[in-house]
Write a protein that holds these residues in place. Structure first.
Motif, PDB file in Angstrom:
ATOM      1  N   GLU A  38       0.836  -1.209   0.000  1.00 49.41           N
ATOM      2  CA  GLU A  38       0.000   0.000   0.000  1.00 49.41           C
ATOM      3  C   GLU A  38       0.869   1.257   0.000  1.00 49.41           C
ATOM      4  OE1 GLU A  38      -3.170   2.070   2.954  1.00 49.41           O
ATOM      5  OE2 GLU A  38      -3.561  -0.041   2.450  1.00 49.41           O
ATOM      6  N   GLN A  39       1.989   1.233   0.705  1.00 49.42           N
ATOM      7  CA  GLN A  39       2.892   2.380   0.716  1.00 49.42           C
ATOM      8  C   GLN A  39       3.446   2.643  -0.679  1.00 49.42           C
ATOM      9  OE1 GLN A  39       5.301   0.960   4.187  1.00 49.42           O
ATOM     10  NE2 GLN A  39       5.473   3.156   4.559  1.00 49.42           N
ATOM     11  N   VAL A  40       3.766   1.592  -1.406  1.00 43.63           N
ATOM     12  CA  VAL A  40       4.285   1.749  -2.762  1.00 43.63           C
ATOM     13  C   VAL A  40       3.194   2.316  -3.663  1.00 43.63           C
ATOM     14  CG1 VAL A  40       5.219   0.551  -4.776  1.00 43.63           C
ATOM     15  CG2 VAL A  40       6.048  -0.003  -2.491  1.00 43.63           C
ATOM     16  N   GLU A  41       1.961   1.844  -3.504  1.00 37.32           N
ATOM     17  CA  GLU A  41       0.850   2.400  -4.277  1.00 37.32           C
ATOM     18  C   GLU A  41       0.643   3.870  -3.935  1.00 37.32           C
ATOM     19  OE1 GLU A  41      -2.592  -0.099  -3.866  1.00 37.32           O
ATOM     20  OE2 GLU A  41      -1.477  -1.865  -4.553  1.00 37.32           O
ATOM     21  N   ASN A  42       0.833   4.237  -2.671  1.00 40.13           N
ATOM     22  CA  ASN A  42       0.696   5.635  -2.268  1.00 40.13           C
ATOM     23  C   ASN A  42       1.790   6.505  -2.876  1.00 40.13           C
ATOM     24  OD1 ASN A  42      -1.577   5.064  -0.769  1.00 40.13           O
ATOM     25  ND2 ASN A  42      -0.458   4.864   1.151  1.00 40.13           N
ATOM     26  N   LEU A  43       2.922   5.912  -3.218  1.00 42.02           N
ATOM     27  CA  LEU A  43       3.999   6.650  -3.860  1.00 42.02           C
ATOM     28  C   LEU A  43       3.505   7.283  -5.163  1.00 42.02           C
ATOM     29  CD1 LEU A  43       6.984   7.494  -3.929  1.00 42.02           C
ATOM     30  CD2 LEU A  43       7.475   5.290  -5.012  1.00 42.02           C
ATOM     31  N   GLN A  44       2.613   6.592  -5.868  1.00 40.91           N
ATOM     32  CA  GLN A  44       2.053   7.148  -7.099  1.00 40.91           C
ATOM     33  C   GLN A  44       1.317   8.456  -6.804  1.00 40.91           C
ATOM     34  OE1 GLN A  44      -0.461   4.503  -9.349  1.00 40.91           O
ATOM     35  NE2 GLN A  44      -0.673   5.947 -11.021  1.00 40.91           N
ATOM     36  N   GLU A  45       0.575   8.498  -5.717  1.00 43.33           N
ATOM     37  CA  GLU A  45      -0.137   9.725  -5.348  1.00 43.33           C
ATOM     38  C   GLU A  45       0.844  10.833  -4.961  1.00 43.33           C
ATOM     39  OE1 GLU A  45      -3.360  10.083  -5.961  1.00 43.33           O
ATOM     40  OE2 GLU A  45      -3.202   8.030  -6.720  1.00 43.33           O
ATOM     41  N   GLU A  92      11.499  -2.634   0.191  1.00 44.72           N
ATOM     42  CA  GLU A  92      10.331  -3.271   0.800  1.00 44.72           C
ATOM     43  C   GLU A  92      10.262  -2.936   2.293  1.00 44.72           C
ATOM     44  OE1 GLU A  92      13.691  -6.091   1.453  1.00 44.72           O
ATOM     45  OE2 GLU A  92      13.033  -4.881  -0.218  1.00 44.72           O
ATOM     46  N   GLU A  93      11.322  -2.352   2.840  1.00 42.21           N
ATOM     47  CA  GLU A  93      11.353  -1.980   4.258  1.00 42.21           C
ATOM     48  C   GLU A  93      10.536  -0.717   4.487  1.00 42.21           C
ATOM     49  OE1 GLU A  93      15.281  -1.962   5.952  1.00 42.21           O
ATOM     50  OE2 GLU A  93      15.884  -3.680   4.738  1.00 42.21           O
ATOM     51  N   PRO A  94       9.605  -0.752   5.445  1.00 36.59           N
ATOM     52  CA  PRO A  94       8.689   0.383   5.653  1.00 36.59           C
ATOM     53  C   PRO A  94       9.388   1.726   5.843  1.00 36.59           C
ATOM     54  CG  PRO A  94       7.985  -1.501   6.963  1.00 36.59           C
ATOM     55  CD  PRO A  94       9.311  -1.868   6.360  1.00 36.59           C
ATOM     56  N   HIS A  95      10.470   1.760   6.621  1.00 47.79           N
ATOM     57  CA  HIS A  95      11.116   3.058   6.874  1.00 47.79           C
ATOM     58  C   HIS A  95      11.756   3.620   5.609  1.00 47.79           C
ATOM     59  CE1 HIS A  95      14.610   0.387   7.319  1.00 47.79           C
ATOM     60  NE2 HIS A  95      15.389   1.451   7.215  1.00 47.79           N
TER      61      HIS A  95
END
Length: 141
Positions: A38-45, A92-95
């Motif tokens: 989801e964080q990677v998808e949010n990168l698009q935004e 892939e690491e959240p931070h």
């Protein structure tokens, strides 16, 4: 390597970061297992909201031993020239995903020939190398 650019509200004269995200099976799987998909998808935004930014989704980049990969470069607005890329691994690491999003939102690299300049600390140890500028071409709609 085939790239396709995401739709963007970017004006032609605005410079900004170019972000190439590997969407190969292994990178996508690593994000799912780590809970960062989801964080990677949010990168698009984040890219859409950043002046002059361009997002490139790429099929497998062929460097699976480096875990999840992202390449970042700077694009000059007036000339459209894109500088070399800095390759970041372990995204892939959240931070690291969070640090990447913050960096891109703040404008990403500011020096076209030093793409790692200004990278936040969590990304500094993710630098895996440097490469030529990505080739960005728009798809026919």
């Amino acid at each position: 390597m085939t790239h396709k650019s995401a739709p963007s509200r970017t004006t032609a004269g605005a410079g900004g970061p170019v972000v190439a995200v590997c969407r190969g099976h292994r990178c996508v799987g690593l994000h799912r297992m780590a809970g960062t998909a989801e964080q990677v998808e949010n990168l698009q935004e984040v890219v859409k909201a950043t002046a002059g930014a361009v997002l490139i989704s790429s099929p497998c980049l062929g460097r699976c031993e480096m875990a999840s990969l992202v390449a970042v470069a700077r694009r000059d607005g007036p000339s459209g020239q894109v500088g070399p890329t800095v390759w970041l691994s372990g995204l892939e690491e959240p931070h690291r995903v969070e640090a990447l999003s913050r960096w891109i939102a703040s404008g990403g690299p500011q020096r076209i020939h030093q793409p790692e300049h200004g990278a936040p600390e969590p990304l500094q140890d993710a630098v895996s190398g440097f490469g030529p500028p990505p080739t960005v071409s728009r798809r026919a709609r």
